[in-house]
Write a protein that holds these residues in place. Sequence first.
Motif, PDB file in Angstrom:
ATOM      1  N   GLU A 142       0.827  -1.209   0.000  1.00 48.78           N
ATOM      2  CA  GLU A 142       0.000   0.000   0.000  1.00 48.78           C
ATOM      3  C   GLU A 142       0.863   1.261   0.000  1.00 48.78           C
ATOM      4  O   GLU A 142       0.607   2.214  -0.708  1.00 48.78           O
ATOM      5  CB  GLU A 142      -0.920  -0.016   1.222  1.00 48.78           C
ATOM      6  CG  GLU A 142      -1.819   1.191   1.316  1.00 48.78           C
ATOM      7  CD  GLU A 142      -2.836   1.065   2.430  1.00 48.78           C
ATOM      8  OE1 GLU A 142      -2.474   0.594   3.516  1.00 48.78           O
ATOM      9  OE2 GLU A 142      -4.003   1.432   2.206  1.00 48.78           O
ATOM     10  N   HIS A 183       2.694   2.258  -2.779  1.00 46.73           N
ATOM     11  CA  HIS A 183       2.149   1.693  -3.999  1.00 46.73           C
ATOM     12  C   HIS A 183       3.208   0.908  -4.772  1.00 46.73           C
ATOM     13  O   HIS A 183       3.307   0.971  -6.001  1.00 46.73           O
ATOM     14  CB  HIS A 183       1.579   2.811  -4.892  1.00 46.73           C
ATOM     15  CG  HIS A 183       0.486   2.322  -5.795  1.00 46.73           C
ATOM     16  ND1 HIS A 183      -0.757   1.990  -5.323  1.00 46.73           N
ATOM     17  CD2 HIS A 183       0.437   2.078  -7.122  1.00 46.73           C
ATOM     18  CE1 HIS A 183      -1.508   1.593  -6.325  1.00 46.73           C
ATOM     19  NE2 HIS A 183      -0.806   1.637  -7.424  1.00 46.73           N
ATOM     20  N   GLU A 233      -5.533   3.620  -3.284  1.00 48.45           N
ATOM     21  CA  GLU A 233      -4.407   3.916  -4.155  1.00 48.45           C
ATOM     22  C   GLU A 233      -3.538   5.030  -3.572  1.00 48.45           C
ATOM     23  O   GLU A 233      -4.050   6.070  -3.165  1.00 48.45           O
ATOM     24  CB  GLU A 233      -4.905   4.329  -5.542  1.00 48.45           C
ATOM     25  CG  GLU A 233      -3.757   4.518  -6.516  1.00 48.45           C
ATOM     26  CD  GLU A 233      -4.222   5.062  -7.847  1.00 48.45           C
ATOM     27  OE1 GLU A 233      -5.336   5.592  -7.911  1.00 48.45           O
ATOM     28  OE2 GLU A 233      -3.447   4.964  -8.805  1.00 48.45           O
TER      29      GLU A 233
END
Lengths: 144, 357
Positions: B230, B233, B330
């Motif tokens: 996460e 990313h 995102e």
Amino acid sequence: MTRAGELIVVACAAVIPLAAHHAFGGEFDPYRPVLLKGKVVRVEWVNPHTWIHVEVVKPDGSKEEWMVEGGSPNSLLRRGVTRDSLPVGTEVVVDGYQARDHTLLRANGRNVTLTDGRKLFLGSSGPGEGPPPDAAPLDKAKTP
Amino acid sequence: MSHGWTRIHTDILALAIAAPMWAQAPLSQTKPYAPPRMADGHPDLQGTYDLATLTPLERASGAKAVLTKEEAARLEAMAALVRARGDQAISGERQAPPKGGDGSTGPAGGVGGYNTGWLDPGSAYTIVDGQKRSSLIVDPPDGRVPPYTPEARKRLAALAARPTSDAQESNDPGLETAPGAYDDPERRPLGERCLLGFGSTSGPPALPDYFYNNLHQIVQTHDSVMILTEMVHDARVVRMNAAHLPGKIRMWMGDSVGHWEGDSLVVDTTNFTDKTRFRGSTENLHVIERFTRVGPNALLYRFTVEDPATWDRPWTGEFTWPATNSHIYEYACHEANYALGDILRGARLREKEAQQK
């Protein structure tokens, strides 16, 4: 550790503003403290840091739009916060420090609260921790 | 103690349970468990996992490897209390903070950070083999990273000006002694530049950052396994049953190849660059990871790192990756990274002020 020691640890942790992931001290000027009171006009729910735009009315009636740096939005989502949780027009109080470049109306959101002092975004569902490994199966533990 | 409140907190908590070491960390013995399987017969490791934990990488000196249930419950309650206190309302009629700084140290640099509501540092100690662990590291048995070799100490002293990918946070300029640390974007930490997460979130080895954005997603096919981190990313693609790339091809997260040993996915990573330098290691860092599904909602993640130019022996850690229903948000770090520009502007202004004095 003694109970008293534990309490001291807890007390200290509760009052020290939490450190962020980048050089806050490099970005903001410790000699330019600000207290901003105004309405939210826009929120950028983005990484690496959320930016809350606040319209401040100055004593002479003119308006300034300040940008307030918050944390990463990801954790907020897991506490049940969405875009609708901080609608445009919400009255907020921000204390922080202005950017070192004083031509920028930007400050860190050292504390961002509603006008009654409640911290924003809180009081919703609990943090989204994963279940313990011996917990019952999740319905959708797997990705689609 | 210069790495933020979480580390301070975990250090103190670990000290709280320090006691003469009488037990060594037992090696993992996964219980018999029949995992779901892919069409090729291998265990299905797919899912989203939350790596947040209160268990620090290293154990406090002299502490036991395993917390009793009572110790863990007490410490977890303390952490919950800290969080609850941080969430409490303050005065809406407050004043601006003090001129000259609010006394915060480290990366908060006298201007403070932000409220606990933004954070997700973990609420429980990791459970492995039914035990609450006091450190991720299980070998060496004292739960500590082995000492640096003399060569590494010399090298790291020369490199002190260059932040590593796992630098937890950048330093306060008041404490920043490295000359030129703010000269250009490339001197800033990789996390601040939105290139890799801090705290070795992407790894390998993939570690908690004890702060926020703790999710990892695994997508698996017969030929490759993708591990999405996460923060920031980062997607690492593990090529299955493949040879490593030629040594001249180097990547920031290394070159990862995988194979199955029984029901465990073993990932071998080499070919790092000198830009990341996990805990001061060289580009010859070698990481071996083992992913084993140990229950319907959990993987056991075990890692061994070695780099003879940095540590005199390999070291190993393990912790559970609990599955979560949460989705990865995102990260898209660059598009609003105003902070990096503000930091560099601030540095230029400080230089100008210094010249005028």
